[in-house]
Design an enzyme around this catalytic site. Structure first.
Site, PDB file in Angstrom:
ATOM      1  N   HIS A  35       0.834  -1.213   0.000  1.00 59.21           N
ATOM      2  CA  HIS A  35       0.000   0.000   0.000  1.00 59.21           C
ATOM      3  C   HIS A  35       0.867   1.262   0.000  1.00 59.21           C
ATOM      4  O   HIS A  35       0.674   2.163  -0.833  1.00 59.21           O
ATOM      5  CB  HIS A  35      -0.912  -0.011   1.230  1.00 59.21           C
ATOM      6  CG  HIS A  35      -1.803   1.182   1.334  1.00 59.21           C
ATOM      7  ND1 HIS A  35      -3.087   1.207   0.847  1.00 59.21           N
ATOM      8  CD2 HIS A  35      -1.591   2.419   1.876  1.00 59.21           C
ATOM      9  CE1 HIS A  35      -3.629   2.380   1.073  1.00 59.21           C
ATOM     10  NE2 HIS A  35      -2.735   3.144   1.706  1.00 59.21           N
ATOM     11  N   GLU A  36       1.796   1.322   0.923  1.00 64.24           N
ATOM     12  CA  GLU A  36       2.638   2.512   1.031  1.00 64.24           C
ATOM     13  C   GLU A  36       3.595   2.646  -0.153  1.00 64.24           C
ATOM     14  O   GLU A  36       3.934   3.754  -0.559  1.00 64.24           O
ATOM     15  CB  GLU A  36       3.426   2.490   2.345  1.00 64.24           C
ATOM     16  CG  GLU A  36       2.559   2.461   3.599  1.00 64.24           C
ATOM     17  CD  GLU A  36       1.582   3.613   3.676  1.00 64.24           C
ATOM     18  OE1 GLU A  36       1.847   4.682   3.076  1.00 64.24           O
ATOM     19  OE2 GLU A  36       0.534   3.458   4.335  1.00 64.24           O
ATOM     20  N   HIS A  40       1.903   4.620  -2.833  1.00 63.60           N
ATOM     21  CA  HIS A  40       2.036   6.065  -2.591  1.00 63.60           C
ATOM     22  C   HIS A  40       3.443   6.546  -2.942  1.00 63.60           C
ATOM     23  O   HIS A  40       3.610   7.586  -3.593  1.00 63.60           O
ATOM     24  CB  HIS A  40       1.771   6.374  -1.104  1.00 63.60           C
ATOM     25  CG  HIS A  40       0.355   6.176  -0.673  1.00 63.60           C
ATOM     26  ND1 HIS A  40      -0.719   6.636  -1.389  1.00 63.60           N
ATOM     27  CD2 HIS A  40      -0.158   5.576   0.446  1.00 63.60           C
ATOM     28  CE1 HIS A  40      -1.837   6.336  -0.763  1.00 63.60           C
ATOM     29  NE2 HIS A  40      -1.528   5.687   0.354  1.00 63.60           N
TER      30      HIS A  40
END
Length: 377
Positions: free
Chosen positions: A29-30, A33
């Protein structure tokens, strides 16, 4: 010695599988980003797995601090110009920056780049889920059975509607049925909701109406859940149980479909909770995730990977909720900015973030209460 062995069993059976699964999902997920943020020219100060004090870390040549923190229940990417890990802008600091430096901040990036950077996290979770499902389907295949009835339970919804052994289910509420699992998946989230089923019997088509009965089931680990059932079963002779193997392209397509089933199943469940047709006791937090991860690990790597894929979709959906402090809340602000032609004011954003944080905190408390009730209820 007994207490030590029990503690070791909990550590290896629940904590380790949980941390492995959670770390994978948070990292992906990170990383979504991070990668899109870097591509957008935004300076990144920190990439953290976990919160709180840093346990170990290093700083790369771009000035990003990569670290593993003490509380392994999430993670964050901190951009230049952010006040905290929730990407709340530090407006006072931003005003003091020179134009060249401001362009490297998250808030200084173009609107579409900010939106893409924020959306990349949940999208990365969806991609991970699809990839995991695809690997499982290509390596292990998929167990399927034809939607042919072998037995009808007495006094069940199907029996009352006139279903008999040998009937083949063709569609439910107009949705085509391909496998017996399609029937289970559709019916389970519709307790006490009228449905229409088309069946084929001796070459003729019949349309039957029935209402799935609310039933409490207990799985092999003792976990209880309420679902809708119509009271039909299949077997090897009627359902022709078999393993279907998929090539790489087909497996990806099946991965997309399976991920979509998780999405629709989640929304069906939440709508049932809101309307009172189902209990909210299936909404769980870290304790439940740890328990389920440990249980799946005892069944083997494929089962652990399957639950990881399901959780990855769930994390993606949760982060897309239009709640400030979540990715969906940021995207909501950007949508408003696109319509107004200017950002939402700092004061309004501050109030919204406080409300969003309170909402997330309440959800966490509720989920934790469910987790505790699961063990001691």
């Amino acid at each position: 010695m007994t207490y030590l062995l029990d503690a070791l069993q909990i550590l290896t059976g629940y904590v380790v599988p949980f941390l492995l699964v959670l770390t994978l999902l948070v990292f992906v997920h990170e990383m979504g980003h991070y990668l899109v943020g870097r591509w957008s020219g935004i300076r990144i100060l920190a990439f953290s797995i976990g919160f709180g004090p840093e346990l170990v870390g290093w700083t790369d040549r771009h000035g990003t601090r990569w670290k593993l923190a003490a509380i392994p229940l999430g993670g964050y990417v901190k951009f230049y110009g952010d006040e905290d890990a929730a990407s709340v802008p530090d407006y006072k600091r931003l005003e003091a920056l020179a134009p060249e430096e401001r362009s490297q901040t998250f808030l200084g990036a173009k609107l579409w780049k900010r939106a893409a950077t924020v959306a990349a996290g949940p999208i990365a979770n969806f991609i991970l889920a699809i990839a995991i499902f695809a690997v499982l389907f290509s390596v292990y295949g998929r167990q399927v059975a034809d939607p042919v009835v072998a037995r009808v339970n007495e006094n069940s919804a199907a029996a009352q509607a006139g279903v008999v052994p040998g009937d083949r289910l063709i569609s439910i509420d107009g949705t085509p049925v391909v496998t017996f699992d399609d029937v289970r998946r559709y019916v389970s989230v519709r307790p006490e909701m009228p449905i229409s089923i088309r069946i084929e019997r001796n070459g003729a088509m019949l349309d039957l109406s029935m209402v799935p009965q609310r039933t409490e089931l207990t799985d092999q680990f003792g976990n209880k859940m309420e679902i809708g059932v119509i009271g039909i079963l299949t077997d090897q002779e009627a359902g022709n149980f078999r393993t279907v193997n998929y090539g790489p392209i087909e497996a990806v397509g099946q991965g997309v479909l399976q991920s979509w089933h998780v999405v629709t199943g989640t929304f069906d469940y939440l709508s049932n909770v809101v309307t009172g047709r189902m209990k909210a006791d299936q909404i769980g937090g870290p304790i439940r995730v740890a328990k389920v991860s440990g249980q799946m690990a005892t069944l083997g790597i494929p089962f652990l990977l399957n639950i990881a894929a399901i959780l990855s979709v769930s994390i993606g959906l949760l982060n897309l909720m239009p709640v400030p402090v979540l990715d969906g809340g940021h995207l909501m602000f950007y949508a408003v900015e696109a319509l107004r032609g200017r950002p939402v004011g700092p004061a309004a954003q501050d109030v919204a973030y406080r409300i969003g944080f309170a909402m997330v905190l309440m959800l966490m408390v509720f989920a934790t209460w469910n987790d505790i009730s699961m063990f001691f209820g």
